[in-house]
Design a protein around this motif. Structure first.
Motif, PDB file in Angstrom:
ATOM      1  N   ASN A 267       4.105  -5.658   2.162  1.00  0.00           N
ATOM      2  CA  ASN A 267       4.310  -5.669   0.917  1.00  0.00           C
ATOM      3  C   ASN A 267       5.402  -4.553   0.910  1.00  0.00           C
TER       4      ASN A 267
ATOM      5  N   ARG B  78       3.891  -1.916  -5.197  1.00  0.00           N
ATOM      6  CA  ARG B  78       3.747  -1.586  -6.607  1.00  0.00           C
ATOM      7  C   ARG B  78       4.665  -0.974  -7.318  1.00  0.00           C
TER       8      ARG B  78
ATOM      9  N   SER C 272       1.734  -9.360  -1.586  1.00  0.00           N
ATOM     10  CA  SER C 272       0.736  -8.578  -1.864  1.00  0.00           C
ATOM     11  C   SER C 272      -0.244  -8.539  -0.529  1.00  0.00           C
TER      12      SER C 272
ATOM     13  N   ASP D 222      -1.300  -5.578  -6.626  1.00  0.00           N
ATOM     14  CA  ASP D 222       0.028  -5.407  -5.943  1.00  0.00           C
ATOM     15  C   ASP D 222       0.891  -6.419  -6.679  1.00  0.00           C
TER      16      ASP D 222
END
Length: 289
Positions: A111, A115, A213, A220
């Motif tokens: 990831n 975010r 994610s 996410d």
């Protein structure tokens, strides 16, 4: 119950059918025409409450409506059988699951986006996902690619199959339109479409960095999830598409005629994605001059 009363105790049969013994005996004594009239009244009530819920309610909730809002008395099983006989069912299905290729070797990525849904310039960070829309011909799947700078839909594709080819089509459409430079970050979930070898090959071909994610964590990829929510809440809700082609035409209008060019976005200072990008490029030209 009438056919089984010689084999089993009446109280047991009533308990299974969720009716009272007195109600059962009253039903036995009722004239045939009265029984037919009650059956038709019940079917009319079922059709009414099913239509009132826009086809959302199943037999449990319709039974609850009948018990609370009419003088008719029946059990859930009676409502279920009547609905089945009349071809009525809830249009709300169980949670949708995309078909997966069990022979595929997953190629999940870390990831990298973490975010951080902001971008300083266009074509710096893209997010992608796939959703589904119901038509009378079956499911239609929509894959989109969003630019996090302007929240613009820069690539999209639709198909009756939610496979890797659909995800690749949306990404390649975005690449052809935007011509991004090397190092662009592409973020998606770990769906089989995005972990496929075919999709990874497209990313590698254009020097795009892959981010995914964490498994089962929709937050996410919150921006794309939010876009799909807007699409279904603002545009699709209440519509019944006769064919997949009808749905394609309607979704095209939302993506290209409304969302990208006209829809005011709170994140963009209530400007449309297209207007927000135009202001960016105008300011860039002034700085260069």
């Amino acid at each position: 119950m009438r056919s089984q009363r010689d084999k089993y105790p009446i109280r047991l049969l009533c308990r299974v059918a969720m009716v009272s013994p007195s109600g059962f005996y009253s039903w036995l004594k009722a004239p045939e025409d009265a029984l037919m009239s009650r059956s038709e009244s019940l079917r009319k009530a079922i059709r009414f409450y099913h239509q009132r819920s826009s086809g959302v309610y199943g037999y449990r909730k319709i039974h609850k409506d009948i018990i609370e809002e009419t003088t008719l008395r029946c059990c859930r099983e009676t409502v279920r059988r009547a609905m089945k006989s009349d071809g009525l069912r809830s249009k709300v299905t169980r949670k949708h699951r995309y078909p997966a290729n069990i022979e595929q070797i997953p190629r999940a990525a870390p990831n990298v986006l973490a975010r951080d849904f902001t971008a300083a310039t266009p074509d710096q960070k893209w997010t992608a996902d796939i959703t589904y829309l119901w038509t009378n011909e079956g499911w239609l799947y929509l894959a989109v690619v969003l630019d996090l700078f302007s929240r613009r839909v820069v690539g999209w594709a639709m198909s009756e199959r939610a496979d890797a080819h659909l995800a690749c089509q949306a990404l390649e459409a975005a690449i052809q339109l935007r011509r991004p430079g090397l190092g662009l970050l592409h973020h998606s979930d770990q769906g089989c479409q995005y972990t496929s070898g075919a999709f990874s090959a497209v990313l590698d071909q254009y020097g795009i960095v892959c981010s995914m994610s964490r498994r089962g964590n929709c937050w996410d990829n919150a921006v794309t999830e939010s876009f799909f929510s807007k699409l279904k809440r603002e545009w699709v809700r209440g519509k019944r598409y006769r064919t997949r082609n009808d749905a394609r035409q309607d979704i095209f209008l939302y993506l290209e005629a409304f969302y990208n060019r006209k829809r005011r976005h709170a994140f963009l200072g209530y400007q449309s994605p297209e207007a927000f990008e135009q202001l960016f490029y105008q300011a860039k030209q002034k700085q260069a001059a």
